[in-house]
Design a protein around this motif. Structure first.
Motif, PDB file in Angstrom:
ATOM      1  N   ILE A 163       0.857  -1.203   0.000  1.00 25.97           N
ATOM      2  CA  ILE A 163       0.000   0.000   0.000  1.00 25.97           C
ATOM      3  C   ILE A 163       0.890   1.250   0.000  1.00 25.97           C
ATOM      4  O   ILE A 163       0.639   2.206  -0.727  1.00 25.97           O
ATOM      5  CB  ILE A 163      -0.939   0.016   1.235  1.00 25.97           C
ATOM      6  N   ARG A 171      -4.357   0.892  -7.538  1.00 23.72           N
ATOM      7  CA  ARG A 171      -5.119  -0.306  -7.136  1.00 23.72           C
ATOM      8  C   ARG A 171      -4.196  -1.412  -6.612  1.00 23.72           C
ATOM      9  O   ARG A 171      -3.115  -1.618  -7.165  1.00 23.72           O
ATOM     10  CB  ARG A 171      -5.879  -0.866  -8.341  1.00 23.72           C
ATOM     11  N   CYS A 197      -7.199   3.605   2.288  1.00 23.50           N
ATOM     12  CA  CYS A 197      -7.865   3.291   1.018  1.00 23.50           C
ATOM     13  C   CYS A 197      -9.232   3.956   0.922  1.00 23.50           C
ATOM     14  O   CYS A 197      -9.936   4.087   1.927  1.00 23.50           O
ATOM     15  CB  CYS A 197      -8.029   1.777   0.872  1.00 23.50           C
ATOM     16  N   ILE A 200     -12.502  -0.583  -0.524  1.00 19.21           N
ATOM     17  CA  ILE A 200     -11.926  -1.891  -0.180  1.00 19.21           C
ATOM     18  C   ILE A 200     -12.994  -2.942  -0.476  1.00 19.21           C
ATOM     19  O   ILE A 200     -14.115  -2.843   0.031  1.00 19.21           O
ATOM     20  CB  ILE A 200     -11.585  -1.983   1.330  1.00 19.21           C
ATOM     21  N   CYS A 222      -8.316  -3.276  -3.392  1.00 14.63           N
ATOM     22  CA  CYS A 222      -8.549  -1.918  -2.880  1.00 14.63           C
ATOM     23  C   CYS A 222      -7.951  -0.829  -3.740  1.00 14.63           C
ATOM     24  O   CYS A 222      -7.064  -1.078  -4.553  1.00 14.63           O
ATOM     25  CB  CYS A 222      -8.065  -1.732  -1.452  1.00 14.63           C
ATOM     26  N   GLU A 223      -8.477   0.355  -3.531  1.00 12.80           N
ATOM     27  CA  GLU A 223      -7.981   1.554  -4.206  1.00 12.80           C
ATOM     28  C   GLU A 223      -7.455   2.498  -3.154  1.00 12.80           C
ATOM     29  O   GLU A 223      -8.189   2.852  -2.214  1.00 12.80           O
ATOM     30  CB  GLU A 223      -9.143   2.265  -4.915  1.00 12.80           C
ATOM     31  N   LYS A 224      -6.201   2.905  -3.313  1.00 11.00           N
ATOM     32  CA  LYS A 224      -5.619   3.845  -2.341  1.00 11.00           C
ATOM     33  C   LYS A 224      -6.318   5.202  -2.497  1.00 11.00           C
ATOM     34  O   LYS A 224      -6.780   5.537  -3.600  1.00 11.00           O
ATOM     35  CB  LYS A 224      -4.127   3.983  -2.609  1.00 11.00           C
ATOM     36  N   LYS A 225      -6.405   5.939  -1.403  1.00  3.60           N
ATOM     37  CA  LYS A 225      -7.082   7.248  -1.469  1.00  3.60           C
ATOM     38  C   LYS A 225      -6.424   8.120  -2.539  1.00  3.60           C
ATOM     39  O   LYS A 225      -5.185   8.221  -2.585  1.00  3.60           O
ATOM     40  CB  LYS A 225      -7.002   7.952  -0.115  1.00  3.60           C
ATOM     41  N   SER A 233     -13.934   6.077   3.846  1.00  8.56           N
ATOM     42  CA  SER A 233     -13.630   4.939   2.977  1.00  8.56           C
ATOM     43  C   SER A 233     -14.848   4.007   2.894  1.00  8.56           C
ATOM     44  O   SER A 233     -15.642   3.908   3.828  1.00  8.56           O
ATOM     45  CB  SER A 233     -12.420   4.189   3.481  1.00  8.56           C
TER      46      SER A 233
END
Ligand code: SAM
Length: 549
Positions: A163, A171, A197, A200, A222-225, A233
């Motif tokens: 991450i 992603r 993220c 998630i 998940c997608e990081k912020k 989130s």
């Protein structure tokens, strides 16, 4: 406790490769975001390279680079050869022979970032890691401000570092043990994922069974912020069907995911599998006056660890042959030896008549030469089988004296298909480490605890706390058993005998729970609707674990 020397090489390197259908499924999702620079932290046989290469070829994108890391020199050599043969011609592949933790620490310090991370990190218990990997794991937790425990597993720092190495909005898709959902040691990781993220999805795959992977796995997607992300989130726990998977219906599947805000999640994510209504009833039932935590009413200990069950658990035939009568004690070893929730002298006698290993050999702490000739022959027979050299036998002296021998009034078989079962041990039998030894706390009746344990509320808490293995069985370790919820209500006369009979008549778990709920959960103060809600939540989670449609 398991010991490193007893484990297979595969288990020590955590090398369980990803099935192609799964690799294809998550690669498609990763590639949907058009990443230019992808990281595979533990690339193994490169299954994700092949998938990404195929997608890049179809998309005619010529500017995708993948950085593949692996600790295993042979794996990297093999991939280099395949690259030379143009097997990954549509991507620029960089192969790095390194420990990923070391690599990731170095790359984060250089501010290297990737658009996507894909992989299947090694699953290795902390106790089995090399000293240097243990040190790096602790360093990663410390530098990430996360609480470290020695119960952690190699996959946890892999996810944390992956991450960190992602660009904002990037992603991550990884094959991760199901324990991500609830184990205590992953608590800080769950919090970390929610903090870092924006989305998630923990995807449960219906038929994902590999005969070699003991633990069940989920797909963490998940997608990081992103830099512009401001809200809370979002999290989802969808199930991907065989159909989605085998037909590569990843985009259709993604449309069906129902994300919810993560803020109402308790420290465990398994509660996220419950609907808001189920969650409310579960909470109400937990808060009832007579609902107890298992920890408040009983203590859990492991069973007797012999190190060589075939030698120490024997039938009457062996006892007679080697004149072992003086040292034999009654015992039950397997779930098939216990038909109900009471283990009586009659059960013991029946097992004996069937020639089952009902005798546990408790040898005194004396020199072998002081035993009778026949007993000496038996011990020598064990030695001819090299049993004295086995780890758990060789660390005690003499090897044939098993430590910590005592019987508990209540036992619990470690693994179960539908429902974990407590057993009232009326025959005062010993149990091996296939069962836990349970001692009730002051003022708590053993038979009543065994009876109260069978109801849909406790069954549901089993599903929320327990871990799953290949084949869908559920297992609880002592700390998980201690967190189970038990309605400790009055027991009508003969109720335990009636319950025992239901088991012996081979009634289904659903039928047994229904009968028990009628008394136990009603007595607790729940109405029919609430009881049904708890029961159907249990059915759904049990089916999910067993991967039933
Ligand atoms: C679970 S396999 C996954 C392989 C491949 N990614 C797949 O999904 O099929 C784990 C891989 O991790 C590698 N590995 C174990 N410890 C590692 C470490 N500290 N750093 C990098 N790779 C490691 C093993 O050599 C093995 O190839």
């Amino acid at each position: 406790m398991n010991f490193k020397v007893l484990e297979s090489q595969r288990k020590l390197t955590g090398s369980y490769y990803t099935p192609q259908t799964i690799a294809s499924f998550i690669s498609k999702w990763i590639m949907e975001s058009s990443p230019k620079k992808i990281l595979e932290p533990s690339c193994g046989d490169g299954v994700f390279f092949s998938e990404i290469n195929n997608i890049a070829r179809t998309q005619k994108s010529r500017d995708v680079s993948i950085h593949g890391v692996d600790l295993d020199q042979d794996v990297i050599q093999d991939l280099k050869l395949r690259k030379k043969k143009n097997e990954f011609e549509s991507v620029a592949l960089n192969l790095v022979h390194s420990d990923f933790l070391e690599y990731s620490i170095e790359q984060t310090s250089k501010n290297t970032r990737f658009d996507a991370v894909i992989g299947n990190p090694p699953f290795i218990r902390y106790q089995y890691l090399e000293a240097e990997h243990q040190r790096l794991t602790e360093k990663i937790f410390f530098e990430s401000n996360l609480t470290f425990t020695k119960h952690t597993n190699a996959w946890v720092p892999f996810v944390i570092q992956s991450i960190k190495l992602l660009n904002a909005g990037g992603r991550l898709a990884m094959v991760i043990p199901t324990e991500l959902m609830h184990v205590l040691h992953a608590n800080s990781l769950r919090k970390y994922l929610i903090d870092t993220c924006q989305k998630i999805a923990v995807v449960h795959v219906e038929d994902l069974f590999s005969s070699e992977v003991l633990q069940g796995v989920v797909l963490l997607m998940c997608e990081k912020k992103s830099l512009s992300f401001k809200g809370k989130s979002q999290i989802a726990f969808p199930t991907a069907s065989r159909f989605d998977l085998h037909n590569g219906h990843v985009y259709e599947f993604l449309q069906t995911i129902n994300y919810k805000t993560s803020e109402n999640l308790d420290y465990k994510w398994t509660e996220g599998l419950l609907t808001p209504e189920e969650k409310a009833v579960y909470k109400k039932a937990k808060d009832c006056k007579n609902t107890k935590l298992f920890f408040d009413i009983a203590e859990v200990d492991v069973g007797i660890v012999t190190g060589a069950n075939d030698f120490f658990l024997v039938s009457d035939h062996v006892v007679k042959k080697y004149a072992l009568q003086k040292y034999s004690k009654p015992m039950f070893g397997r779930s098939s030896h216990v038909k109900g929730v009471i283990f009586s002298q009659k059960d013991m006698d029946e097992n004996r008549q069937q020639g089952l290993p009902v005798n546990f050999l408790e040898f005194p702490q004396i020199n072998k030469s002081l035993f009778s000739k026949k007993v000496q022959d038996y011990i020598s027979f064990g030695e001819s089988q090299e049993l004295h050299g086995r780890y758990k036998c060789r660390i005690r002296s003499p090897w044939y004296v098993v430590p910590s021998i005592w019987a508990s009034g209540v036992s619990m078989l470690k693994r179960a298909h539908d429902l974990p079962r407590l057993i009232h041990n009326e025959a005062n039998s010993y149990t091996t480490d296939t069962a836990y030894r349970i001692r009730t706390k002051s003022g708590i009746k053993e038979d009543r605890l065994v009876w109260c344990f069978v109801n849909s509320l406790t069954a549901l808490s089993n599903e929320l706390e327990g871990r799953h293995y290949g084949g869908g069985v559920i297992e609880l370790v002592p700390s998980e058993i201690e967190r189970l919820v038990v309605p400790y209500v009055d027991m009508p006369k003969n109720a335990l005998k009636k319950l025992d009979k239901l088991y012996r008549l081979k009634k289904s778990a659903g039928e047994i729970l229904k009968e028990q709920d009628e008394i136990i959960l009603k007595n607790l103060g729940l109405n029919d609707k609430e009881i049904n809600i708890l029961h159907s939540a249990w059915v759904r989670l049990r089916n999910r674990r067993q991967r039933k449609d």
